[in-house]
Scaffold this motif. Structure first.
Motif, short mmCIF file in Angstrom:
data_model
loop_
_atom_site.label_atom_id
_atom_site.label_comp_id
_atom_site.label_asym_id
_atom_site.label_seq_id
_atom_site.Cartn_x
_atom_site.Cartn_y
_atom_site.Cartn_z
N ARG B 195 -40.84 -5.05 -0.89
CA ARG B 195 -40.23 -4.15 0.10
C ARG B 195 -38.78 -3.84 -0.26
O ARG B 195 -38.31 -2.73 -0.08
CB ARG B 195 -40.31 -4.78 1.49
CG ARG B 195 -41.72 -4.75 2.03
CD ARG B 195 -41.76 -5.34 3.41
NE ARG B 195 -43.10 -5.21 3.96
CZ ARG B 195 -43.45 -5.68 5.16
NH1 ARG B 195 -42.55 -6.29 5.90
NH2 ARG B 195 -44.67 -5.52 5.59
N LYS B 202 -35.87 4.23 -2.47
CA LYS B 202 -35.60 5.30 -1.53
C LYS B 202 -34.10 5.59 -1.48
O LYS B 202 -33.67 6.74 -1.43
CB LYS B 202 -36.14 4.94 -0.16
CG LYS B 202 -37.65 4.82 -0.20
CD LYS B 202 -38.27 4.97 1.16
CE LYS B 202 -39.78 5.05 1.14
NZ LYS B 202 -40.49 4.92 -0.10
N GLY B 205 -32.95 7.34 -4.56
CA GLY B 205 -33.35 8.75 -4.53
C GLY B 205 -32.32 9.61 -3.83
O GLY B 205 -32.25 10.81 -4.04
N LEU B 251 -24.32 7.83 7.57
CA LEU B 251 -25.07 7.42 6.38
C LEU B 251 -25.59 5.98 6.57
O LEU B 251 -26.73 5.67 6.25
CB LEU B 251 -24.15 7.51 5.16
CG LEU B 251 -24.82 7.51 3.79
CD1 LEU B 251 -25.93 8.53 3.74
CD2 LEU B 251 -23.79 7.81 2.71
N GLU B 253 -26.25 4.48 9.39
CA GLU B 253 -27.36 4.52 10.36
C GLU B 253 -28.63 4.97 9.68
O GLU B 253 -29.71 4.40 9.87
CB GLU B 253 -27.03 5.49 11.49
CG GLU B 253 -26.19 4.91 12.59
CD GLU B 253 -25.79 5.96 13.62
OE1 GLU B 253 -25.24 5.58 14.64
OE2 GLU B 253 -26.03 7.17 13.38
N ALA B 254 -28.50 6.01 8.87
CA ALA B 254 -29.69 6.55 8.21
C ALA B 254 -30.28 5.52 7.25
O ALA B 254 -31.49 5.33 7.22
CB ALA B 254 -29.33 7.84 7.47
N ASP B 257 -32.06 2.98 9.19
CA ASP B 257 -33.34 3.53 9.64
C ASP B 257 -34.38 3.37 8.55
O ASP B 257 -35.51 2.95 8.81
CB ASP B 257 -33.21 5.02 9.99
CG ASP B 257 -32.37 5.25 11.24
OD1 ASP B 257 -32.18 4.27 11.98
OD2 ASP B 257 -31.94 6.39 11.46
N VAL B 258 -33.99 3.72 7.34
CA VAL B 258 -34.94 3.63 6.23
C VAL B 258 -35.33 2.16 6.00
O VAL B 258 -36.50 1.83 5.82
CB VAL B 258 -34.35 4.25 4.95
CG1 VAL B 258 -35.30 4.07 3.78
CG2 VAL B 258 -34.06 5.73 5.17
N MET B 261 -37.78 1.10 8.42
CA MET B 261 -39.12 1.63 8.19
C MET B 261 -39.83 0.82 7.11
O MET B 261 -41.04 0.68 7.13
CB MET B 261 -39.04 3.09 7.73
CG MET B 261 -38.65 4.03 8.84
SD MET B 261 -38.58 5.70 8.20
CE MET B 261 -38.11 6.57 9.68
N VAL B 262 -39.06 0.33 6.15
CA VAL B 262 -39.68 -0.42 5.06
C VAL B 262 -40.00 -1.84 5.52
O VAL B 262 -41.03 -2.40 5.15
CB VAL B 262 -38.75 -0.43 3.84
CG1 VAL B 262 -39.30 -1.34 2.76
CG2 VAL B 262 -38.59 0.98 3.30
N PHE B 263 -39.11 -2.43 6.34
CA PHE B 263 -39.32 -3.81 6.79
C PHE B 263 -39.89 -3.87 8.21
O PHE B 263 -39.44 -3.16 9.06
CB PHE B 263 -38.00 -4.59 6.72
CG PHE B 263 -37.71 -5.06 5.33
CD1 PHE B 263 -38.25 -6.24 4.85
CD2 PHE B 263 -36.92 -4.30 4.49
CE1 PHE B 263 -37.99 -6.66 3.56
CE2 PHE B 263 -36.67 -4.71 3.20
CZ PHE B 263 -37.20 -5.89 2.73
#
Lengths: 644, 263
Positions: B195, B202, B205, B251, B253-254, B257-258, B261-263
């Motif tokens: 993970r 991500k 990217g 940034l 926060e974003a 968020d990611v 989503m992964v964990f």
């Protein structure tokens, strides 16, 4: 602008704000406008390429690089869940876009859309959960209840199976279980699957469209790809005309699917149809003499349009009449008084085509004008007096700060004379004396005047957008004041400083106004700054490249390129949207590659994710209010000068 | 769970041909330049290679204010005496050690010039303060590193220095290899390691969105250590990956968020 026009503009904006922020929301509601930047970054991270977030007109979905999301999510009893719903929706839409699902090749009826969306949901959810297993748990938490309210149990079962992966023992609709097991993995499979399955669905699940609507919050719906949408003129013409009368910038409501403009083949007949610009475009149009970019770039324009916030993009016949009403508002004509013969020698610059990842060679022609006339001395002294009074505290504070910087970095070691001892050299000297060798005499440190290894060029956006007001301040006035403050602060060190303004009328006519060259004293620059008037558009890339070229000729070791602008690349030959952003970003990269530090100061009421994309993290500062600009400009300069 | 203490001090997982290249350079006394983003394993590689060839490693972190004396050495004043103290470069020559100059682009060019005779056929240093000429023994090797992405506008390695080195570029390893590295270094379990790598990909990217430095293997290892030690994975990502990467609230926060989503 007259009082009633202003009042109207204010009223319109107030109404527009209310539309984006429904009053009836609960305290747990999450509003898109508060989280849009964050969501667009999340989407870009998940998708591996840039995604923008826009307000959806209806249910929304995803169109290539644009996520259309609901204005507010208030369906759940806590803000955490409402935010989570946004997260799910973003992750889902990005995955759907990566799989390439859309309404292309399908009938755009509500029933057919619901069928296609449901089937795409099955496939997208599968791919999404493989990539991000957490999303399965999130979906369970967010799943709407109340299955009882479906008119047909078969519909409930099909939705449960395909959207949530809950297959029943018995399959009330033939084929649902099979589709759940092997959902279509791309658009052509989706179209084929619906071709075989659609008629059965329409027969067995006549209530699918209304039943699926309650789930659309999480999944959105499939949309027509932007290039397949039927060409339409946007908006009710009479309404458009009324809104333009306010003379303000406005945002058109986002439209999920009909955002395509009719581009005429003979553009010159109605030049305004060709332009992507704020309402200023109309104001700027002063009769038939506007130069058109003769080449045809319909494809690129379509892409730019897709990224655009659709602020008055389309002009109808009625609004064209308001163009004539606006005649003579600005002196933004092409043949201004300062255009003498020598300024017609243009310099060619490349422009970056981000879509194709290549340069458009010699795309822009930039004309360095001769320095414009300065304001009259009495005007200058009046204005300077006002600036000195208004910013007295700032100027004092910043001067002290700059002196501290000088003191800290202007020490020069190993001097024959100076203000302090150079301890290293003193030690060496004692060693030499003990050893009886040649004795080092240079044991002092000397404080230099401001180090001569720094050159800074400030690029000032003087386009018509600088004529707009934020917080009752005209952008250009504040930009000008901040430069005047900086001049006051720097004083004699101003020979490390250049200021130039820029504006453009298409790529063929970019302008460069030298306001203060490096050799000139600040007083010259001040007079010219004070006389400055807004004009033209904002082709930032060409200006940056000319700035890079000018700085490149200077012998300084460190060179700074400071851009003061609204951060909106705009010109009326498709210098908009992603193309403009990528070009500016590329120009920033070019500067860095040449050892020039670029930095941007932008004035915007709230930080905008596009600025990161424009300039790169740490390469810009957003000022919430123009009043912050004067001190920020000097602070940023101080930081960059320190090399911090 | 792998205990780092069971391993040799510098565990290194090769990701390409770098070990072979190093060995050839070492055997032929050629100086080596390593390029690559922060936290991708450059320093670890050098430590492991020093161990491999059985030489001690002398590391110098270069900076703006570094002087030639900081590299070569200086006289000290001690009572009536003025003893000479070797600098790290001098010491490396005397001991036949691997001299590793980290972030060499941070050093001023006029300082690096004193090393030039070390990087060509002469392989020697001249100490002008003592008048001594030191020739490098066969075991001595010079390795330097720098991070081409991390240019503060004007710092770049000059060709006159750059062209003296055999050069290799380091990147972040492929997902499977990086998972292995993170697992080994942090002792985190396979699921969480995977993970962490997914999250890193991500975030990487997003690079063209402007993160100056992206999620490095080092950050992932740190997060892995915290997770292994019992910190909640989301919190571990927040403090070990997101916060070190950016100060920008939106940034951060974003990125959180990611991570969530992964964990």
């Amino acid at each position: 602008m007259s009082l009633d026009e202003r009042l109207f503009g204010w009223l319109y904006r107030a109404l527009a704000r209310r539309r984006t922020r429904p009053e009836a929301a609960s305290e747990h509601a999450v509003f898109l406008e508060d989280v849009a930047d964050r969501l667009s970054l999340v989407a870009s991270a998940l998708g591996g390429r840039a995604f923008a977030v826009r307000r959806a007109e209806r249910v929304g979905g995803v169109q290539r690089a644009t996520l259309l999301l609901p204005v507010v999510i208030d369906a759940y009893p806590s803000a955490v869940l409402n935010m989570a719903a946004y997260h799910y929706r973003v992750a889902f839409s990005v995955r759907s876009e990566l799989l390439g699902f859309s309404m292309a090749g399908l009938q755009a009826t509500p029933a057919s859309r619901a069928q296609a969306t449901l089937l795409a949901v099955a496939a997208t959810r599968f791919a999404l959960e493989r990539d991000l297993p957490q999303m399965a748990d999130l979906l369970v938490a967010l799943r709407p209840e109340s299955r009882e309210s479906y008119t047909l149990p078969a519909t409930a079962s099909a939705i449960d199976t395909l959207a949530y992966g809950d297959p029943l023992d018995e399959d009330p609709v033939e084929g649902v279980a099979a589709l759940h097991a092997t959902p279509p993995s791309n658009q052509s499979e989706l179209v084929a699957a619906l071709g075989g399955w659609g008629p059965a669905l329409a027969r067995d699940l006549p209530d699918l469209a209304p039943a699926f609507a309650r789930h659309a919050l999480l999944f959105g719906e499939l949309l027509l790809p932007i290039d397949k949408a039927p060409p339409t003129l946007i908006g009710d013409p009479s309404q458009d005309a009324r809104e333009h009368a306010g003379g303000t910038e406005r945002k058109a409501p986002a439209r999920d699917e009909v955002d395509v403009l009719t581009l005429r083949s003979k553009e010159d007949e109605n030049p305004v149809v060709h332009s992507f610009e704020k309402v200023h475009t109309l104001d700027d149009y002063s009769g038939g003499q506007k130069r058109m970019d003769g080449e045809d770039h319909l494809e690129e324009q379509l892409e730019a349009l897709e990224d655009l916030d659709l602020r008055g993009v389309i002009r109808t016949g009625q609004t064209a009449s308001s163009v004539y009403r606006a005649d003579g508002l600005f002196d933004g004509g092409l043949a201004g008084g300062e255009d003498d013969e020598e300024t017609r020698r243009g310099v060619s610059y490349d422009e970056w085509d981000g879509k194709r990842r290549r340069y458009l060679r010699d795309w822009c022609t930039l004309y360095p004008s001769s320095p414009p006339c300065g304001a009259r001395p009495e005007v200058v002294s009046e204005r300077m007096g006002r600036v000195r009074r208004e910013y007295a505290a700032e100027i004092k504070r910043l001067r002290a700060a700059f002196e501290a910087i000088e003191a800290s970095r202007a020490w020069r070691s190993r001097q024959r004379e100076g203000d302090a001892l150079d301890m290293d050299q003193v030690v060496m000297r004692s060693v030499d004396m003990v050893q009886g060798g040649r004795v080092e005499e240079r044991v002092y440190m000397h404080r230099r005047r401001h180090a001569r290894d720094l050159a800074t060029l400030v690029l000032l956006d003087v386009s018509l957008s600088s004529d707009s007001y934020v917080d009752d301040h005209r952008i250009l006035d504040v930009s000008r004041d901040s430069l005047l403050v900086l001049g006051e602060v720097l004083g004699p060190a101003s020979d490390e400083f250049g200021v130039a303004g820029f504006y453009s009328h298409t790529r063929r006519d970019c302008r460069w106004l030298p306001l203060k060259t490096f050799a000139e004293p600040w007083t010259m620059g001040a007079a010219r700054l004070i006389a400055l008037q807004p004009r033209g558009y904002t082709r930032i890339g060409a200006a940056l490249r000319h700035g890079i070229a000018e700085l490149g000729e200077l012998p300084a070791k460190r060179r700074l390129l400071l851009l003061v602008s609204d951060g909106r690349p705009t010109d009326y030959d498709r210098y908009e949207g992603r193309h403009g952003i990528e070009d500016v970003r590329q120009a920033f990269r070019e500067a860095e590659a040449q050892g020039i530090s670029p930095f941007a100061l932008t004035i915007a009421s709230k930080p905008d994710a596009s600025f990161v994309r424009l300039f790169g993290a740490g390469r810009f500062r957003t000022l919430p209010t123009p009043a912050a600009l004067p001190s920020s400009l000097a602070e940023v300069y101080a930081q960059l000068a320190m090399g911090a | 769970m792998a205990e780092p203490s069971d391993q040799p001090a510098a565990w290194y997982r090769p990701v390409g041909e770098e070990v072979v290249v190093f060995e050839h350079c070492y055997a032929n006394r050629l100086p080596l330049l390593l390029k690559g983003p922060t936290g991708c394993g450059k320093s670890r590689f050098v430590a492991a290679m020093a161990e491999r060839v059985g030489r001690s490693l002398i590391t110098v972190a270069c900076h703006d204010d570094m002087t030639a004396a900081d590299l070569l050495g200086r006289h000290l004043v001690r009572g009536g005496d003025t003893p000479w103290q070797d600098g790290p470069a001098t010491r490396a020559l005397r001991e036949g050690a691997i001299l590793y100059l980290d972030e060499i682009a941070e050093a001023r060019e006029d300082v690096l010039v004193v090393l030039h005779p070390l990087t060509d056929h002469r392989r020697e240093l001249y100490l002008d303060r003592t008048g001594e000429r030191l020739v490098a023994p066969a075991e001595m090797m010079l390795v330097v590193s720098y991070n081409p992405g991390y240019r503060r506008g004007w710092k770049e390695l000059k060709p006159s220095t750059r062209q003296r080195f055999v050069s290799m570029t380091f990147g972040y390893p492929a997902a499977a290899v990086e998972t292995e590295i993170v697992r080994h270094e942090s002792g985190v379990d396979a699921k969480n390691a995977k993970r962490l790598i997914a999250l890193a990909h991500k975030i990487r990217g997003l690079e063209e969105l402007g993160l100056a430095e992206s999620a490095s293997t080092r950050l992932l290892v740190n997060a892995g250590v915290l997770i292994r030690d019992g910190l909640a994975p989301r919190l571990a990502c927040q403090v070990a990956i997101v916060q070190p990467l950016t100060d920008d609230t939106t940034l951060a926060e974003a990125l959180s968020d990611v991570a969530n989503m992964v964990f």
